[in-house]
Design an enzyme around this catalytic site. Structure first.
Site, PDB file in Angstrom:
ATOM      1  N   ARG A 503       0.810  -1.208   0.000  1.00 24.84           N
ATOM      2  CA  ARG A 503       0.000   0.000   0.000  1.00 24.84           C
ATOM      3  C   ARG A 503       0.853   1.273   0.000  1.00 24.84           C
ATOM      4  O   ARG A 503       0.534   2.238  -0.691  1.00 24.84           O
ATOM      5  CB  ARG A 503      -0.934   0.000   1.218  1.00 24.84           C
ATOM      6  CG  ARG A 503      -2.086  -0.966   1.075  1.00 24.84           C
ATOM      7  CD  ARG A 503      -3.009  -0.916   2.266  1.00 24.84           C
ATOM      8  NE  ARG A 503      -4.251  -1.637   1.991  1.00 24.84           N
ATOM      9  CZ  ARG A 503      -5.282  -1.703   2.817  1.00 24.84           C
ATOM     10  NH1 ARG A 503      -5.210  -1.112   3.998  1.00 24.84           N
ATOM     11  NH2 ARG A 503      -6.373  -2.367   2.492  1.00 24.84           N
ATOM     12  N   ALA A 658      -6.305  -5.231   9.273  1.00 25.85           N
ATOM     13  CA  ALA A 658      -6.892  -4.391  10.316  1.00 25.85           C
ATOM     14  C   ALA A 658      -8.103  -5.061  10.943  1.00 25.85           C
ATOM     15  O   ALA A 658      -8.288  -5.029  12.160  1.00 25.85           O
ATOM     16  CB  ALA A 658      -7.273  -3.021   9.755  1.00 25.85           C
TER      17      ALA A 658
END
Length: 675
Positions: A503, A658
């Site tokens: 990312r 997450a």
């Protein structure tokens, strides 16, 4: 997807709710949400006081105002002197924020219910917005005022200030107090309850859900059954070989590499050609992907408990699609996707379980302000204050779980801790987070009693933010969990990065493109071929998103180039070069994940930008989730879970980890605090 709401509003919904009960499907409901049934007068015993001088022409009036996601329709019934009922009808507001998440349930104060009830009760549109849903609240109030204007009202007569009672001092007791009602907090509450505790959840927004509610709804864990349906290509093997070929940073890292190498050797010797995976490989990828700066013991807790956590939340009723994918930035095909839009599946699962549990109480629209310690330093409670000025002293017999999220929505904290040199000035960058969440308030509270902080400088950007407000919303499903079926192009129609990469690396390249934006480019090949029936990841039709400017649809690449304002030959050459890479398995940007060629229209382009997304730093914890002080000793009675913690993800959080973090460490926090 249009949602029509069901629930009979009550005045009690205008204040903090403290209980839930069982529910149904997340999506949309069929009946109306009213303060009194549309077209009827309020019962005599509950009829609101009529305001002299506010003459109206009796009747039923409708108006529509833009909310967070589109038009919010409102119907108002009035007699000559009063507002009889307010109904919120069709709308596209996010379930759990602007509209009900679970049909008929009380997951907190929802504006489509609370605002109509408060307007009828007070005979005024000057009612407070619901915390965390101010845009929806404003749209409803504005639509009601439009209806009153149609009825001949002088609006000044209907904007009288709402009187509030003086704040009260309230005392509450529980075994465990959970501060924060997002994914990690709700998981901790249910887990603590499963271990026999009476739990109080304190949430500052009007309803529970936090940033988990608007997440990409992807969850990583090895899954032999689904992964056995995926053939392991030579290109994917290169990713594995690179992972076990890194130089170890210490003995523990070397031991992990050796374990994966041995597992991979056995996989090959068995003649298994399907996708390889294991807890050790998941751990190694997470650690390597975070630049080897995370705490490996915490990474092991995350990855080794991902599958038990997956099974646990499924046992609570959570449903996932029966396919495996590679989520954006996840680096491997181990991603499971919720069957419901965004994070609504996770939160509705938690809400439904809490609704059926008399040992869990929700206190919404209430902000925790201070941790209470006894003379020995043990955390024994929380001080809090609600939106009506009531103050709370909440005692916790066993202790407190902090689950207040990170600080990506707090620009001051972001700039203070942005010290790695990876990112330039981030002060003007939007965030994918809800503004009322991820403010770092729990981190500050923990600091005030001596908690140590860990890797606060590690800040992540995400390239999925829409170009209007940065929200993690309104994108085709493939954008978050279909990396193998799309390419990223800049405004010139050129690829600029490997789409299956990290990312942070992708975001750095996005920031370097013209206007610091790019497009996901997809064709009608792959998972969906009909844009007439396809929906976005959060449940909106492609037609709706095209009308609102969130996506561009074209039948041919020539038409797409014209709509994007780029050279058609450049765009076609870009697609041709990518298709050649699919054939050869060799890509100029190093991409290793291929499944389809992009050949057939219609084509869909989704404009996106890099936004502040996740903060990997936070309070320092041990492998049981206990918060540590500067000396490394546990602060008795204090546990933390979710994005408030540091040390788990290192310098770059893998996409999909997450949610795993919220489930694994949320569940662990509930177990630890009840010991």
């Amino acid at each position: 997807m249009k949602r029509k709401l069901t629930c009979m509003a009550s005045v009690a919904l205008a204040v903090s709710l403290t209980a839930c009960s069982g529910g149904g499907e997340t999506a949309t409901t069929a009946a109306e949400t009213t303060a009194a049934p549309a077209g009827t007068e309020a019962p005599a015993e509950t009829e609101p006081a009529k305001e002299e001088g506010g003459a109206l022409t009796a009747g039923t009036y409708t108006a529509s105002k833009n909310g967070m996601n589109g038009a919010v329709e409102v119907e108002v019934v009035v007699d000559e002197t009063s507002i009889v009922s307010v109904t919120v009808g069709d709308n596209q507001e996010t379930p759990g924020i602007g509209s009900p998440l679970v049909d008929g349930e009380k997951e907190g104060t929802i504006p489509s219910i609370a605002i109509p009830a408060a307007i009828v009760e007070n005979q005024s549109t000057a009612v407070d917005a619901v915390t965390g849903a101010t845009i929806t609240s404003a749209a409803i109030r504005s639509a009601v005022e439009d209806c009153l204007t149609q009825a001949g009202a002088n609006l000044d007569d209907w904007k009288k200030p709402v009187e509030k009672a003086d704040g009260q001092a309230v005392e509450k007791e529980a075994d465990v107090i959970v501060v924060g009602g997002g994914g990690a907090g709700l998981a901790a509450a249910i887990s603590a309850s499963e271990n026999g505790a009476k739990v109080l959840v304190i949430e500052k927004n009007g309803a529970v859900g936090g940033d988990t509610l608007v997440c990409g709804a992807i969850y990583n864990n090895p899954d032999k059954e689904l992964q056995s349906q995926v053939e392991m290509s030579d290109a994917v093997k290169k990713t594995l070989e690179a992972g076990i070929g890194v130089e170890p940073v210490d003995d523990a890292h070397k031991e992990l590499i050796d374990t994966v190498a041995a597992e991979w050797k056995e996989h090959e010797e068995n003649g298994d050609t399907t996708l390889f995976d294991s807890d050790a490989w998941f751990t190694l990828q997470t650690y390597n992907g975070g630049d080897n700066v995370a705490e490996l013991d915490l990474v092991k807790v995350l990855c080794e408990n991902a599958t038990p956590g997956f099974e646990w939340i499924q046992g609570l009723g959570m449903e996932f699609n029966d396919t495996i994918g590679q989520g954006a930035g996840s680096l491997w095909q181990r991603t499971h996707t919720s069957t419901k839009p965004m994070g609504t599946g996770f939160i509705s699962t938690y809400v439904e379980n809490i609704a059926a549990n008399d040992n869990i109480e929700l206190l919404t629209s209430t902000t925790a302000t201070k941790l209470i310690q006894d003379d020995s330093g043990r955390v024994v409670g929380v001080e809090a204050e609600d939106v009506d000025g009531n103050t709370y002293t909440c005692s916790a017999a066993k202790g407190v779980v902090l689950a207040t999220g990170g600080f990506a929505a707090n620009s001051k904290m972001v700039n203070e801790y942005n010290t790695t040199g990876k990112w330039d000035d981030l002060s003007g960058l939007p965030t994918t987070n809800r503004f009322g969440c991820s403010q770092g308030d729990g981190i500050v509270m923990a600091q005030e009693i001596g908690a140590a902080l860990n890797q606060m400088e590690q800040i992540q950007l995400l390239y999925l933010g829409n170009v209007k407000d940065g929200g993690l919303t309104k994108y085709p499903a493939r954008c978050v969990n279909g990396t193998d079926q799309e390419i990223f192009i800049n405004k010139n129609g050129e690829r600029f990065v490997r789409e299956d990469g990290r990312r942070d690396e992708i975001c750095l390249q996005v920031l370097a493109q013209p206007d610091a934006m790019f497009y996901f480019l997809e064709s009608a090949d792959g998972d969906y071929t009909d844009v007439e029936t396809a929906v976005t990841a959060d449940g909106f039709t492609f037609k709706e998103m095209e009308e609102q400017g969130y996506i561009i649809i074209a039948e041919t690449l020539d038409e797409m180039a014209e709509k994007l304002g780029c050279d058609a030959e450049t765009l076609k050459a870009t697609v041709d070069a990518f298709n050649a890479s699919v054939d050869s398995g060799e890509d100029e940007f190093g991409r290793t994940l291929f499944s389809i060629k992009l050949e057939n229209g219609p084509w869909v382009a989704t404009p996106r930008q890099a936004c502040l997304h996740h903060t990997m730093g936070g309070v320092k914890i041990d492998t049981e989730g206990r918060v540590l002080d500067e000396s490394g000793a546990p602060i008795e009675g204090l546990v933390a879970a979710g994005e408030i913690t540091g040390g788990i993800h290192g310098g770059n959080r893998l996409g999909g980890n997450a949610v795993v973090d919220t489930v694994v460490f949320g569940k662990l926090a509930g177990e630890t605090i009840t010991k």
